[in-house]
Design a protein around this motif. Structure first.
Motif, PDB file in Angstrom:
ATOM      1  N   PRO A 209       0.833  -1.202   0.000  1.00  0.00           N
ATOM      2  CA  PRO A 209       0.000   0.000   0.000  1.00  0.00           C
ATOM      3  C   PRO A 209       0.867   1.251   0.000  1.00  0.00           C
ATOM      4  O   PRO A 209       2.043   1.202   0.357  1.00  0.00           O
ATOM      5  N   GLN A 242      11.300   0.925  -3.061  1.00  0.00           N
ATOM      6  CA  GLN A 242      12.634   0.571  -3.567  1.00  0.00           C
ATOM      7  C   GLN A 242      13.060  -0.805  -3.044  1.00  0.00           C
ATOM      8  O   GLN A 242      13.509  -1.669  -3.802  1.00  0.00           O
ATOM      9  N   SER A 262       2.439   7.491  -9.929  1.00  0.00           N
ATOM     10  CA  SER A 262       2.953   8.543 -10.807  1.00  0.00           C
ATOM     11  C   SER A 262       3.745   7.948 -11.986  1.00  0.00           C
ATOM     12  O   SER A 262       4.277   6.834 -11.910  1.00  0.00           O
ATOM     13  N   GLY A 292      -1.900  12.264 -15.044  1.00  0.00           N
ATOM     14  CA  GLY A 292      -2.776  12.901 -16.030  1.00  0.00           C
ATOM     15  C   GLY A 292      -2.602  14.402 -16.024  1.00  0.00           C
ATOM     16  O   GLY A 292      -2.089  14.989 -15.057  1.00  0.00           O
TER      17      GLY A 292
HETATM   18  P1  NAD Z   1       3.338   7.483  -6.265  1.00  0.00           P
HETATM   19  O1  NAD Z   1       3.905   7.216  -7.610  1.00  0.00           O
HETATM   20  O2  NAD Z   1       4.065   8.404  -5.355  1.00  0.00           O
HETATM   21  O3  NAD Z   1       3.156   6.120  -5.461  1.00  0.00           O
HETATM   22  C1  NAD Z   1       2.445   5.027  -5.998  1.00  0.00           C
HETATM   23  C2  NAD Z   1       2.969   3.754  -5.357  1.00  0.00           C
HETATM   24  O4  NAD Z   1       4.301   3.531  -5.828  1.00  0.00           O
HETATM   25  C3  NAD Z   1       3.058   3.862  -3.829  1.00  0.00           C
HETATM   26  O5  NAD Z   1       2.689   2.621  -3.255  1.00  0.00           O
HETATM   27  C4  NAD Z   1       4.521   4.142  -3.612  1.00  0.00           C
HETATM   28  O6  NAD Z   1       4.987   3.758  -2.348  1.00  0.00           O
HETATM   29  C5  NAD Z   1       5.159   3.311  -4.703  1.00  0.00           C
HETATM   30  N1  NAD Z   1       6.530   3.694  -5.039  1.00  0.00           N
HETATM   31  C6  NAD Z   1       7.116   4.903  -4.943  1.00  0.00           C
HETATM   32  N2  NAD Z   1       8.405   4.835  -5.354  1.00  0.00           N
HETATM   33  C7  NAD Z   1       8.624   3.555  -5.720  1.00  0.00           C
HETATM   34  C8  NAD Z   1       9.764   2.853  -6.237  1.00  0.00           C
HETATM   35  N3  NAD Z   1      10.924   3.471  -6.467  1.00  0.00           N
HETATM   36  N4  NAD Z   1       9.605   1.531  -6.530  1.00  0.00           N
HETATM   37  C9  NAD Z   1       8.427   0.897  -6.331  1.00  0.00           C
HETATM   38  N5  NAD Z   1       7.341   1.516  -5.827  1.00  0.00           N
HETATM   39  C10 NAD Z   1       7.431   2.826  -5.528  1.00  0.00           C
HETATM   40  O7  NAD Z   1       1.819   7.987  -6.488  1.00  0.00           O
HETATM   41  P2  NAD Z   1       0.758   8.492  -5.416  1.00  0.00           P
HETATM   42  O8  NAD Z   1       1.200   9.820  -4.907  1.00  0.00           O
HETATM   43  O9  NAD Z   1       0.423   7.431  -4.437  1.00  0.00           O
HETATM   44  O10 NAD Z   1      -0.514   8.664  -6.352  1.00  0.00           O
HETATM   45  C11 NAD Z   1      -0.677   9.796  -7.167  1.00  0.00           C
HETATM   46  C12 NAD Z   1      -0.332   9.489  -8.605  1.00  0.00           C
HETATM   47  O11 NAD Z   1      -1.101   8.380  -9.032  1.00  0.00           O
HETATM   48  C13 NAD Z   1      -0.687  10.620  -9.537  1.00  0.00           C
HETATM   49  O12 NAD Z   1       0.324  10.764 -10.498  1.00  0.00           O
HETATM   50  C14 NAD Z   1      -1.982  10.149 -10.175  1.00  0.00           C
HETATM   51  O13 NAD Z   1      -2.253  10.712 -11.444  1.00  0.00           O
HETATM   52  C15 NAD Z   1      -1.759   8.672 -10.258  1.00  0.00           C
HETATM   53  N6  NAD Z   1      -3.012   7.940 -10.317  1.00  0.00           N
HETATM   54  C16 NAD Z   1      -3.386   7.444 -11.531  1.00  0.00           C
HETATM   55  C17 NAD Z   1      -4.576   6.749 -11.654  1.00  0.00           C
HETATM   56  C18 NAD Z   1      -4.995   6.209 -12.989  1.00  0.00           C
HETATM   57  O14 NAD Z   1      -5.916   5.394 -13.037  1.00  0.00           O
HETATM   58  N7  NAD Z   1      -4.365   6.612 -14.064  1.00  0.00           N
HETATM   59  C19 NAD Z   1      -5.391   6.546 -10.533  1.00  0.00           C
HETATM   60  C20 NAD Z   1      -4.966   7.053  -9.301  1.00  0.00           C
HETATM   61  C21 NAD Z   1      -3.764   7.743  -9.207  1.00  0.00           C
END
Ligand code: NAD
Length: 539
Positions: A209, A242, A262, A292
């Motif tokens: 999560p 990571q 992201s 987006g």
């Molecule tokens: P985030 O990219 O910061 O984190 C998403 C997940 O990736 C988290 O669980 C995080 O801990 C993990 N993560 C971060 N660095 C990582 C790494 N180096 N290796 C593996 N996992 C890693 O995103 P967020 O802030 O939780 O959510 C916001 C982003 O999600 C926005 O860019 C939004 O547009 C996108 N989003 C897209 C959709 C869609 O359907 N397109 C839906 C919801 C959110």
């Protein structure tokens, strides 16, 4: 195909309603406790002692949970336990697996609803309505419709032809190995669906999560366990992304990743998977929905009040932290002259504050990092000649991470806030000459690397068609005379292309199909006894 489920009705939490009283009591209960959240590996609770807290974004001094983080040893255990659980999970068969998730949906629609909604309101700072459409209704829909879709495509994928003497069939196998679900903070429904969709069709999963939604996601993990999910099928693992990928990608049984978050994180992940390939047993499936820069384009002939409402709701609900939130608008001069003042006036009426106070339309952004990032965009716009902040712009992080709903009017359609994802309550408007509609469509298409959602506002079918064609690849979810947010399962399957993701449409059979790897089976009834063919015979 049998009859399909119905979308879960949305409760309205009006004053005096039973659901409002229940939710308020549950909020109070959760505010009065600090939950110790373990990792859950093979059904066992693991309290590692290496903890971080969960706070309430609109009241960040208030701790609601201590989260026990997994380290490399627990991550390795979780991957192995998912692999060990797969054979029995597969043996259970689709019908029994689907029944577990339908039971999850029933629990969430009933006795678990207030708990999950309250956890989402406190953990992610959502108002009651935003929590209800996410954590309750959308997730109930994901579980019910996915079960329905899975049953149907199992039948649809059978071979069309079995000639005389042959029986052909297709075994719908899941991927071999474990799937990583790496989930975002902003939707509890998305987090649980990323985890459970591959599992429904027979995969097993390790769920990481987001660090900002562990409390609500843990409630959903508990719900799935209460519904009969066997140990090891989903392993709940709060940890660093990571570290997770370092350990999981070194395991040859890594079979795929179901990601939402992201764009930068997803691109990094894809590259690391590429490097890991030589050590993996299979080519992993990579499904990711990412950022987006969602648009609204208005034509001079549009419904002006409808546009105003769409801009307000589409940009500012849930503080603009929806991947689908409107964040750039192209508005013709004549329309802008008519709606600018009333729009700012309506935005001035929006109340911001505690999610527990039901009169607040907006709450806080998720954490200090988001607050700093969003307020940075506002400050830089303030300093640019081409930009004017026409409403909002105020930021206050003393009690909660609050940012006012903000509109930047710009004369530069490529200025920073017109093209980059901000992920906060900031809309940038570019005002264009009324006779440049077709040019503006091209500008909209070319300005941003993303292609997630977008809207066209016009009252003429011809103009709508012009936009429909010009913006074919500019959005994976395209809205006509509506805000670009609020996709509903089984109505508008969700996902975008270009830098917005692999467009595998969560909440549709297309997504579930990514988690299977069918085996084609030919059974010959009349076994050939002669190796020669007729053409070999001499004339
Ligand atoms: P985030 O990219 O910061 O984190 C998403 C997940 O990736 C988290 O669980 C995080 O801990 C993990 N993560 C971060 N660095 C990582 C790494 N180096 N290796 C593996 N996992 C890693 O995103 P967020 O802030 O939780 O959510 C916001 C982003 O999600 C926005 O860019 C939004 O547009 C996108 N989003 C897209 C959709 C869609 O359907 N397109 C839906 C919801 C959110």
């Amino acid at each position: 195909m049998g009859s399909h489920p119905a979308n879960e009705p949305i409760l309205n939490f009006a004053p005096g309603s039973a659901e409002r009283a229940e939710l308020q009591a549950e909020l109070k209960r959760q505010m009065g406790e600090v939950v110790e959240i373990p990792c859950i590996i093979a059904g066992e609770e693991i309290f590692t002692g290496n903890t971080m807290t969960q706070v309430i974004p609109h009241n960040h001094g208030h701790i609601i949970a201590n989260v026990h983080l997994a380290g490399p040893a627990e991550i390795a255990d979780a991957c192995n336990s998912a692999v060990a659980a797969q054979a029995a999970w597969l043996d259970l068969g689709l019908e029994a697996r689907a029944a577990i998730f339908e039971h999850c949906a029933d629990l969430l629609a009933g006795e678990w609803r207030a708990r999950v909604n309250a956890a989402t309101m406190l953990n992610q700072s959502k108002n009651a309505f935003q929590a209800e459409i996410d954590a309750a209704c959308e997730l109930i829909d994901f579980w019910r419709f996915n079960a329905f879709y899975a049953r149907n495509f199992h039948a649809d994928l059978q071979p069309l032809v079995s000639p005389q003497g042959v029986e052909n069939s297709t075994e719908i196998r899941p991927l071999e190995g474990f799937v990583l679900a790496i989930t975002p903070f902003n939707f509890s429904s998305v987090a649980a669906n990323l985890t459970s969709a591959p599992v429904l069709v027979g995969c097993t999963s390790v769920w990481k999560p987001s660090r900002n939604s562990v409390h609500s996601n843990y409630a959903l993990m508990r719900l799935m366990m209460a519904a009969g999910l066997p140990p090891g099928v989903i392993n709940f693992l709060p940890c660093s992304g990571q570290e997770l990928t370092d350990v999981a990608l070194a395991n040859p049984n890594f079979a795929g990743v179901h990601f939402t978050g992201s764009t930068a994180v997803f691109q990094g992940l894809w590259q690391r998977i590429g490097q890991a390939l030589p050590n993996l047993r299979s080519y992993p499936r990579i499904v990711g929905e990412t950022g987006g820069k969602d648009f609204v384009v208005a034509h001079p002939d549009c419904d002006r009040q409808g546009l105003l409402v769409a801009l307000l709701r589409g940009s500012f609900e849930y503080q603009g932290q929806k991947c689908s939130a409107a964040s750039r608008a192209y508005v013709p001069q004549s329309v802008w002259a008519a709606i600018k003042e009333p729009l700012c006036e309506e935005i001035g009426k929006i109340k911001i504050g505690d999610a527990g106070d039901f009169s607040n339309f907006m709450n806080a952004v998720i954490d200090q990092r988001a607050f700093d990032k969003i307020s940075g965009y506002i400050e830089r716009a303030r300093g640019r000649d081409c930009c004017e902040i026409i409403v909002g712009g105020g930021c206050d992080d003393s009690v909660g991470w609050f940012i006012e709903p903000t509109i930047i009017e710009t004369t530069d359609p490529k200025s920073e806030s017109m093209v980059e994802e901000i992920f906060g309550p900031v809309l940038t408007v570019f005002v264009y000459p009324d006779d440049e509609f077709e040019e503006i469509l091209q500008l909209c298409d070319e300005s941003s690397p993303y292609a997630l959602t977008g809207s066209i506002f016009s009252s003429s079918e011809e103009n709508i068609q012009t936009a429909f064609e010009a913006l074919r690849y500019t959005a994976g979810n395209f809205y006509i005379n509506d805000k670009p947010t609020g996709a509903v399962v089984a109505q508008q399957p969700f996902g975008g292309a270009r830098a917005s993701g692999t467009n595998d449409k969560a909440g549709s059979p297309l997504n579930l199909l990514r988690w299977i790897s069918p085996r084609s089976v030919k059974r010959t009834l009349d076994i050939p006894q002669e190796w020669t063919y007729p053409f070999l015979a001499e004339d």
